[in-house]
Design a protein around this motif. Structure first.
Motif, PDB file in Angstrom:
ATOM      1  N   ARG A   1      -1.154   6.115 -14.031  1.00 43.62           N
ATOM      2  CA  ARG A   1      -2.383   5.674 -13.391  1.00 43.62           C
ATOM      3  C   ARG A   1      -2.970   4.454 -14.114  1.00 43.62           C
ATOM      4  O   ARG A   1      -3.415   3.474 -13.491  1.00 43.62           O
ATOM      5  CB  ARG A   1      -3.401   6.823 -13.369  1.00 43.62           C
ATOM      6  CG  ARG A   1      -4.664   6.494 -12.601  1.00 43.62           C
ATOM      7  CD  ARG A   1      -5.607   7.690 -12.614  1.00 43.62           C
ATOM      8  NE  ARG A   1      -5.016   8.846 -11.926  1.00 43.62           N
ATOM      9  CZ  ARG A   1      -5.075   9.030 -10.620  1.00 43.62           C
ATOM     10  NH1 ARG A   1      -5.683   8.141  -9.839  1.00 43.62           N
ATOM     11  NH2 ARG A   1      -4.528  10.092 -10.068  1.00 43.62           N
TER      12      ARG A   1
ATOM     13  N   ALA B   1      -0.738   1.412 -13.452  1.00 44.51           N
ATOM     14  CA  ALA B   1      -0.905   0.896 -12.090  1.00 44.51           C
ATOM     15  C   ALA B   1      -2.175   0.051 -11.983  1.00 44.51           C
ATOM     16  O   ALA B   1      -2.197  -0.993 -11.307  1.00 44.51           O
ATOM     17  CB  ALA B   1      -0.944   2.047 -11.100  1.00 44.51           C
ATOM     18  N   ARG B   2      -3.246   0.507 -12.635  1.00 48.93           N
ATOM     19  CA  ARG B   2      -4.475  -0.289 -12.607  1.00 48.93           C
ATOM     20  C   ARG B   2      -4.278  -1.634 -13.299  1.00 48.93           C
ATOM     21  O   ARG B   2      -4.828  -2.656 -12.873  1.00 48.93           O
ATOM     22  CB  ARG B   2      -5.601   0.492 -13.273  1.00 48.93           C
ATOM     23  CG  ARG B   2      -6.042   1.719 -12.486  1.00 48.93           C
ATOM     24  CD  ARG B   2      -7.096   2.489 -13.240  1.00 48.93           C
ATOM     25  NE  ARG B   2      -7.517   3.691 -12.510  1.00 48.93           N
ATOM     26  CZ  ARG B   2      -8.389   4.596 -12.984  1.00 48.93           C
ATOM     27  NH1 ARG B   2      -8.905   4.417 -14.199  1.00 48.93           N
ATOM     28  NH2 ARG B   2      -8.710   5.639 -12.264  1.00 48.93           N
TER      29      ARG B   2
ATOM     30  N   ASN C   1      -2.471  -3.850 -10.958  1.00 53.60           N
ATOM     31  CA  ASN C   1      -3.112  -3.944  -9.641  1.00 53.60           C
ATOM     32  C   ASN C   1      -2.251  -3.316  -8.542  1.00 53.60           C
ATOM     33  O   ASN C   1      -2.070  -3.866  -7.459  1.00 53.60           O
ATOM     34  CB  ASN C   1      -3.419  -5.410  -9.286  1.00 53.60           C
ATOM     35  CG  ASN C   1      -4.444  -6.022 -10.210  1.00 53.60           C
ATOM     36  OD1 ASN C   1      -5.378  -5.330 -10.641  1.00 53.60           O
ATOM     37  ND2 ASN C   1      -4.292  -7.302 -10.532  1.00 53.60           N
ATOM     38  N   LEU C   2      -1.701  -2.117  -8.865  1.00 48.21           N
ATOM     39  CA  LEU C   2      -0.886  -1.364  -7.902  1.00 48.21           C
ATOM     40  C   LEU C   2      -1.685  -0.168  -7.395  1.00 48.21           C
ATOM     41  O   LEU C   2      -2.714   0.215  -7.965  1.00 48.21           O
ATOM     42  CB  LEU C   2       0.419  -0.900  -8.551  1.00 48.21           C
ATOM     43  CG  LEU C   2       1.358  -1.993  -9.082  1.00 48.21           C
ATOM     44  CD1 LEU C   2       2.566  -1.358  -9.769  1.00 48.21           C
ATOM     45  CD2 LEU C   2       1.807  -2.912  -7.961  1.00 48.21           C
ATOM     46  N   ASP C   3      -1.184   0.428  -6.322  1.00 45.30           N
ATOM     47  CA  ASP C   3      -1.814   1.625  -5.758  1.00 45.30           C
ATOM     48  C   ASP C   3      -1.417   2.820  -6.633  1.00 45.30           C
ATOM     49  O   ASP C   3      -0.265   3.275  -6.605  1.00 45.30           O
ATOM     50  CB  ASP C   3      -1.354   1.831  -4.314  1.00 45.30           C
ATOM     51  CG  ASP C   3      -2.133   2.952  -3.634  1.00 45.30           C
ATOM     52  OD1 ASP C   3      -2.984   3.581  -4.315  1.00 45.30           O
ATOM     53  OD2 ASP C   3      -1.895   3.207  -2.447  1.00 45.30           O
ATOM     54  N   ALA C   4      -2.374   3.334  -7.412  1.00 44.65           N
ATOM     55  CA  ALA C   4      -2.071   4.420  -8.348  1.00 44.65           C
ATOM     56  C   ALA C   4      -1.709   5.707  -7.610  1.00 44.65           C
ATOM     57  O   ALA C   4      -0.794   6.439  -8.015  1.00 44.65           O
ATOM     58  CB  ALA C   4      -3.265   4.656  -9.276  1.00 44.65           C
ATOM     59  N   ASP C   5      -2.395   6.005  -6.481  1.00 45.07           N
ATOM     60  CA  ASP C   5      -2.116   7.246  -5.756  1.00 45.07           C
ATOM     61  C   ASP C   5      -0.705   7.234  -5.174  1.00 45.07           C
ATOM     62  O   ASP C   5       0.001   8.249  -5.204  1.00 45.07           O
ATOM     63  CB  ASP C   5      -3.137   7.431  -4.639  1.00 45.07           C
ATOM     64  CG  ASP C   5      -4.540   7.631  -5.188  1.00 45.07           C
ATOM     65  OD1 ASP C   5      -4.651   8.116  -6.339  1.00 45.07           O
ATOM     66  OD2 ASP C   5      -5.517   7.309  -4.476  1.00 45.07           O
ATOM     67  N   ALA C   6      -0.281   6.098  -4.654  1.00 42.45           N
ATOM     68  CA  ALA C   6       1.077   6.013  -4.107  1.00 42.45           C
ATOM     69  C   ALA C   6       2.119   6.159  -5.203  1.00 42.45           C
ATOM     70  O   ALA C   6       3.163   6.808  -5.026  1.00 42.45           O
ATOM     71  CB  ALA C   6       1.252   4.684  -3.372  1.00 42.45           C
TER      72      ALA C   6
END
Length: 287
Positions: A39, A42-43, A46-51
């Motif tokens: 998580r 991903a932040r 700048n990626l989608d952490a949930d995906a």
């Protein structure tokens, strides 16, 4: 972005970043910590952490808990009473019997010699009142008998008896009755046991962060007090039963204070800046 820059920004070891990139699960810690790393990573990118976490959950193999087989205890494993315990019980019983024997009440009686109760005649035969007090026998009645002469030639011998002397009976003044005072057993008082006081208040643990760090804290009962990735300016107050089990993803950025005492845990910090230890109520630590 280089691995060194990512590791420095996330306060993680370079090997951990490389393991996340190459999906080397054998080099990563528990699943809960990996999810926190993903998580944060991903932040940073700048990626989608949930995906990303959903993809990781698909590859994660569920763990099955296999219950151990029941253990049968044989008769040899049954506890046996030692000879010393039996001897101690016997000695204790002897002591209790001795104390009871010497502490039991003892009744004393005063024998009265030479005093016999007077028999009361019937009212029909005598009109005079007979005293109820005991009388003393002055002279004992004696009777003598002469032996019978042996019979000779069929002649039966006759026996002669000596005259009976009437005893002289005098009624003395009645003595005061003597009553034996019973000896009462000593009273034994048993003190009621005092119940120990108990307190139900918990112990407070203060947590502060100066850098991002993954934190997991449980108390002695197994209750999970805190888990997750904290920012660099977090402040948490936790209440539970010590000792507390603590895991820090970035130990240099975390400060712990328990009951006003700052916890020193630098000796448990690993090369990848993680630390795992336990905190006692007085601020002391142990592995």
């Amino acid at each position: 972005m280089s691995l060194e820059h990512a590791a420095q920004t996330l306060n993680l070891d370079k090997k951990t970043i490389a393991a996340l990139e190459s999906d080397a699960k054998e080099s990563l810690p528990e699943s809960a910590y990996v999810k926190g790393y993903l998580r944060a990573y991903a932040r940073l990118l700048n990626l989608d952490a949930d995906a990303l976490l959903a993809l990781y959950a698909e590859d994660e193999e569920p763990t099955r808990v296999v219950a151990p087989p029941p253990i049968r205890r044989s008769q040899r494993d049954q506890p046996r009473m030692s000879v010393s315990v039996v001897g101690g019980v016997v000695v204790l019983l002897l002591i209790v019997l001795s104390v009871w024997w010497f502490s039991r009440p003892k009744h004393t009686s005063i024998p009265v010699q030479g005093v016999v109760p007077a028999t009361q005649p019937s009212l029909a035969s005598s009109g005079s009142a007979v005293p109820a007090n005991p009388v003393r026998l002055a002279n004992a009645a004696t009777t003598t008998a002469t032996p019978a002469a042996s019979s000779t030639l069929g002649v039966t011998a006759t026996a002669t008896a000596a005259p009976v002397v009437e005893p002289t009976i005098t009624a003395p003044a009645s003595p005061p009755p003597v009553a034996a005072a019973p000896v009462s057993a000593p009273a034994v008082q048993t003190a009621a046991p005092t119940q120990p006081a108990s307190t139900a208040s918990g112990t407070q643990l203060l947590l502060r962060t100066t850098a991002k760090s993954w934190v997991k804290i449980d108390d002695a009962t197994g209750k999970q007090l805190l888990i997750g990735l904290l920012p660099g300016d977090a402040r948490k107050t936790l209440t539970g039963k010590p000792p507390f089990s603590v895991f820090l993803g970035y130990a240099p950025g975390v400060t712990l204070i328990i009951n006003g005492n700052q916890v020193a845990f630098s000796s448990y910090t690993q090369s990848n800046n993680t630390a795992r230890f336990k905190v006692l109520a007085d601020g002391q630590t142990r592995r």
